[in-house]
Design an enzyme around this catalytic site. Structure first.
Site, PDB file in Angstrom:
ATOM      1  N   THR A 274      28.081 -16.907 -76.022  1.00 50.43           N
ATOM      2  CA  THR A 274      28.623 -16.159 -77.161  1.00 50.43           C
ATOM      3  C   THR A 274      28.187 -16.753 -78.508  1.00 50.43           C
ATOM      4  O   THR A 274      27.928 -17.968 -78.597  1.00 50.43           O
ATOM      5  CB  THR A 274      30.167 -16.176 -77.082  1.00 50.43           C
ATOM      6  OG1 THR A 274      30.707 -15.743 -78.322  1.00 50.43           O
ATOM      7  CG2 THR A 274      30.716 -17.566 -76.808  1.00 50.43           C
TER       8      THR A 274
ATOM      9  N   TYR B 227      38.095 -20.824 -76.500  1.00 47.85           N
ATOM     10  CA  TYR B 227      37.064 -19.918 -75.949  1.00 47.85           C
ATOM     11  C   TYR B 227      35.667 -20.392 -76.355  1.00 47.85           C
ATOM     12  O   TYR B 227      34.761 -20.478 -75.518  1.00 47.85           O
ATOM     13  CB  TYR B 227      37.321 -18.486 -76.436  1.00 47.85           C
ATOM     14  CG  TYR B 227      36.251 -17.483 -76.037  1.00 47.85           C
ATOM     15  CD1 TYR B 227      36.181 -16.981 -74.742  1.00 47.85           C
ATOM     16  CD2 TYR B 227      35.312 -17.029 -76.971  1.00 47.85           C
ATOM     17  CE1 TYR B 227      35.197 -16.055 -74.377  1.00 47.85           C
ATOM     18  CE2 TYR B 227      34.332 -16.101 -76.607  1.00 47.85           C
ATOM     19  CZ  TYR B 227      34.279 -15.622 -75.320  1.00 47.85           C
ATOM     20  OH  TYR B 227      33.300 -14.712 -74.964  1.00 47.85           O
TER      21      TYR B 227
HETATM   22  N1  LIG Z   1      31.730  -7.899 -74.751  1.00 41.43           N
HETATM   23  C1  LIG Z   1      31.260  -8.645 -75.719  1.00 41.43           C
HETATM   24  O1  LIG Z   1      31.139  -8.186 -76.858  1.00 41.43           O
HETATM   25  C2  LIG Z   1      30.846 -10.077 -75.451  1.00 41.43           C
HETATM   26  C3  LIG Z   1      30.373 -10.860 -76.523  1.00 41.43           C
HETATM   27  C4  LIG Z   1      29.927 -12.156 -76.267  1.00 41.43           C
HETATM   28  C5  LIG Z   1      29.947 -12.661 -74.977  1.00 41.43           C
HETATM   29  N2  LIG Z   1      30.420 -11.900 -73.957  1.00 41.43           N
HETATM   30  C6  LIG Z   1      30.421 -12.458 -72.598  1.00 41.43           C
HETATM   31  O2  LIG Z   1      29.822 -11.520 -71.724  1.00 41.43           O
HETATM   32  C7  LIG Z   1      30.434 -11.579 -70.443  1.00 41.43           C
HETATM   33  C8  LIG Z   1      30.857 -10.192 -70.002  1.00 41.43           C
HETATM   34  O3  LIG Z   1      31.767  -9.671 -70.943  1.00 41.43           O
HETATM   35  P1  LIG Z   1      32.478  -8.264 -70.736  1.00 41.43           P
HETATM   36  O4  LIG Z   1      32.635  -7.660 -72.056  1.00 41.43           O
HETATM   37  O5  LIG Z   1      31.815  -7.511 -69.649  1.00 41.43           O
HETATM   38  O6  LIG Z   1      33.919  -8.730 -70.249  1.00 41.43           O
HETATM   39  P2  LIG Z   1      34.935  -8.040 -69.209  1.00 41.43           P
HETATM   40  O7  LIG Z   1      36.255  -8.675 -69.432  1.00 41.43           O
HETATM   41  O8  LIG Z   1      34.841  -6.566 -69.262  1.00 41.43           O
HETATM   42  O9  LIG Z   1      34.344  -8.529 -67.804  1.00 41.43           O
HETATM   43  C9  LIG Z   1      34.610  -9.801 -67.284  1.00 41.43           C
HETATM   44  C10 LIG Z   1      34.979  -9.640 -65.829  1.00 41.43           C
HETATM   45  O10 LIG Z   1      35.222 -10.954 -65.293  1.00 41.43           O
HETATM   46  C11 LIG Z   1      36.314 -10.846 -64.382  1.00 41.43           C
HETATM   47  N3  LIG Z   1      36.914 -12.173 -64.241  1.00 41.43           N
HETATM   48  C12 LIG Z   1      37.723 -12.829 -65.122  1.00 41.43           C
HETATM   49  N4  LIG Z   1      38.076 -14.019 -64.604  1.00 41.43           N
HETATM   50  C13 LIG Z   1      37.469 -14.118 -63.392  1.00 41.43           C
HETATM   51  C14 LIG Z   1      37.446 -15.115 -62.385  1.00 41.43           C
HETATM   52  N5  LIG Z   1      38.137 -16.245 -62.505  1.00 41.43           N
HETATM   53  N6  LIG Z   1      36.713 -14.886 -61.265  1.00 41.43           N
HETATM   54  C15 LIG Z   1      36.026 -13.725 -61.095  1.00 41.43           C
HETATM   55  N7  LIG Z   1      36.026 -12.736 -62.014  1.00 41.43           N
HETATM   56  C16 LIG Z   1      36.736 -12.944 -63.148  1.00 41.43           C
HETATM   57  C17 LIG Z   1      37.246  -9.816 -64.999  1.00 41.43           C
HETATM   58  O11 LIG Z   1      38.117  -9.231 -64.049  1.00 41.43           O
HETATM   59  C18 LIG Z   1      36.243  -8.806 -65.580  1.00 41.43           C
HETATM   60  O12 LIG Z   1      35.974  -7.774 -64.661  1.00 41.43           O
HETATM   61  C19 LIG Z   1      31.575 -12.583 -70.568  1.00 41.43           C
HETATM   62  O13 LIG Z   1      31.110 -13.818 -70.062  1.00 41.43           O
HETATM   63  C20 LIG Z   1      31.824 -12.677 -72.063  1.00 41.43           C
HETATM   64  O14 LIG Z   1      32.326 -13.949 -72.421  1.00 41.43           O
HETATM   65  C21 LIG Z   1      30.874 -10.622 -74.164  1.00 41.43           C
END
Ligand SMILES: NC(=O)c1ccc[n+]([C@@H]2O[C@H](COP(=O)([O-])OP(=O)(O)OC[C@H]3O[C@@H](n4cnc5c(N)ncnc54)[C@H](O)[C@@H]3O)[C@@H](O)[C@H]2O)c1
Length: 342
Positions: free
Chosen positions: A131, A173
């Site tokens: 991130t 985070y």
């Molecule tokens: N969406 C954004 O704008 C954004 C920005 C920067 C970084 N990210 C990173 O991208 C990745 C994906 O983000 P996203 O938006 O799809 O998030 P999201 O929350 O939609 O998806 C994350 C998934 O991980 C699962 N999860 C959580 N804890 C878990 C565990 N202990 N074991 C197995 N599964 C688990 C959740 O159930 C969820 O389905 C993440 O690592 C997030 O930190 C996202």
């Protein structure tokens, strides 16, 4: 080819799974479905329905499992040719309320995925979504305040923030994601694993199950079209470079195809300067497109909320030929359409 996707029921993961399955690949989703709100199961059900025959032939598998469980991860990742590690606790606010859970998922859980991969799939390409929060609040960067937005005052950042920007994560985070970010890069140096790190900015699009504190484009669009009030933390002039999910899956796909050039590298991935937008600008655009008025109130700034973050994506362009392709206007229109069906 077997693609294992941790967090594959989530927003980015389910879009990636859909793309890969449509391309004919084998996909294994590993997710504990713990995202707050309980709605990621809808993504999974959508994929199960669309790819029912792939499910019955085991080309598409779902494993309910937590990245916190190392022994399970060894079983889950065995035989994978490509691993996308997306599972995470994704909200800064939640990490402040419960840093223990945040650490267990984002730092220790990510380490489990990496080490399990080293033990059972050490030749796999392994991509981790970190991130922009690893750069912290960026308080020392001078800004200009305009009517609807903040802007970088320093011309060095005219193309945005590049990967060599000073690392200074703020919030649990930011720290837990950075811990994993450095482990992933180090496992290339130390063990020669084919790891790639994307430092993502704000991503948005279909299948995002937004919450007030995570997935702000989807959240704001959904609230406006449903005539519900929005709380703006800060003054609404904060800027993010938004990246549509179709561009995200394209970046992941290209970085994987060019793994000999991308392995061991970190890339800032976002919409860039052209796709930068403030909350105030987003609200007025949605209002114009839908004819619905935004109802909002202001509240205090949130911790670790950068006033301006824009990714410099030149390195991604140079190393694997990727640039964002969907304009913010087109992407937000798609989001309005999607939110109207929810
Ligand atoms: N969406 C954004 O704008 C954004 C920005 C920067 C970084 N990210 C990173 O991208 C990745 C994906 O983000 P996203 O938006 O799809 O998030 P999201 O929350 O939609 O998806 C994350 C998934 O991980 C699962 N999860 C959580 N804890 C878990 C565990 N202990 N074991 C197995 N599964 C688990 C959740 O159930 C969820 O389905 C993440 O690592 C997030 O930190 C996202």
């Amino acid at each position: 080819m077997l693609f294992a996707i941790t967090g594959g029921a989530g927003f980015v993961g389910s879009n990636l799974a859909e793309r890969l399955l449509s391309e004919g690949h084998n996909v294994r989703i590993i997710d504990d479905l713990s995202r707050p709100g309980g709605k990621v199961v809808d993504n999974l059900n959508y994929l199960r329905k669309k790819f029912a025959s792939e499910m019955s032939s085991k080309k598409f598998e779902f494993v309910k499992s937590s990245v916190a469980n190392f022994e399970e991860m060894k079983k889950n990742l065995a035989g994978a040719d490509v691993i996308y590690h997306l599972a995470a606790q994704t909200a800064v606010t939640t990490s402040i309320k419960d840093p223990v859970h945040d650490f267990a998922t984002n730092a220790a859980g990510s380490f489990n995925v990496l080490e399990a991969a080293r033990q059972v799939a050490d030749n796999a390409a392994l991509l981790y979504t970190s991130t922009n929060k690893v750069y912290g609040n960026m308080q020392n960067v001078k800004l200009d305040e305009k009517q609807t937005r903040y802007e970088f005052a320093d011309s060095r950042y005219k193309l945005g923030i590049s990967e060599d920007f000073h690392i200074d994560p703020e919030s649990p985070y930011g720290c837990s994601k950075y811990a994993a970010d450095s482990y992933f890069l180090d496992y290339h140096r130390t063990y020669g694993m084919k790891t790639v790190v994307f430092r993502c900015s704000c991503m948005y699009g279909e299948m995002q199950k937004s919450l007030e504190d995570q997935g702000w484009i989807s959240w704001l669009v959904g609230r406006i079209i449903n005539g519900k009030k929005i709380t703006i933390y800060g003054d609404g002039k904060q800027i993010r470079d938004i990246l549509h999910i179709a561009d995200v899956t394209e970046a992941v796909s290209e970085a994987t195809k060019k793994i000999s050039a991308t392995a061991g590298q970190v890339f800032n991935i976002g919409g860039g300067e052209d796709n930068s937008i403030s909350l105030l600008e987003l609200m007025s655009f949605v209002q114009k497109e839908t004819g619905k008025k935004s109802l909002y109130e202001f509240a205090d700034w949130r911790l670790a909320d950068q006033k301006v973050y824009i990714s410099n994506t030149e390195k991604a362009k140079k190393i694997f030929g990727w640039q964002p392709g969907i304009s913010k206007e087109e992407g937000i229109r798609r989001q309005i359409k999607w939110e109207s069906t929810q």
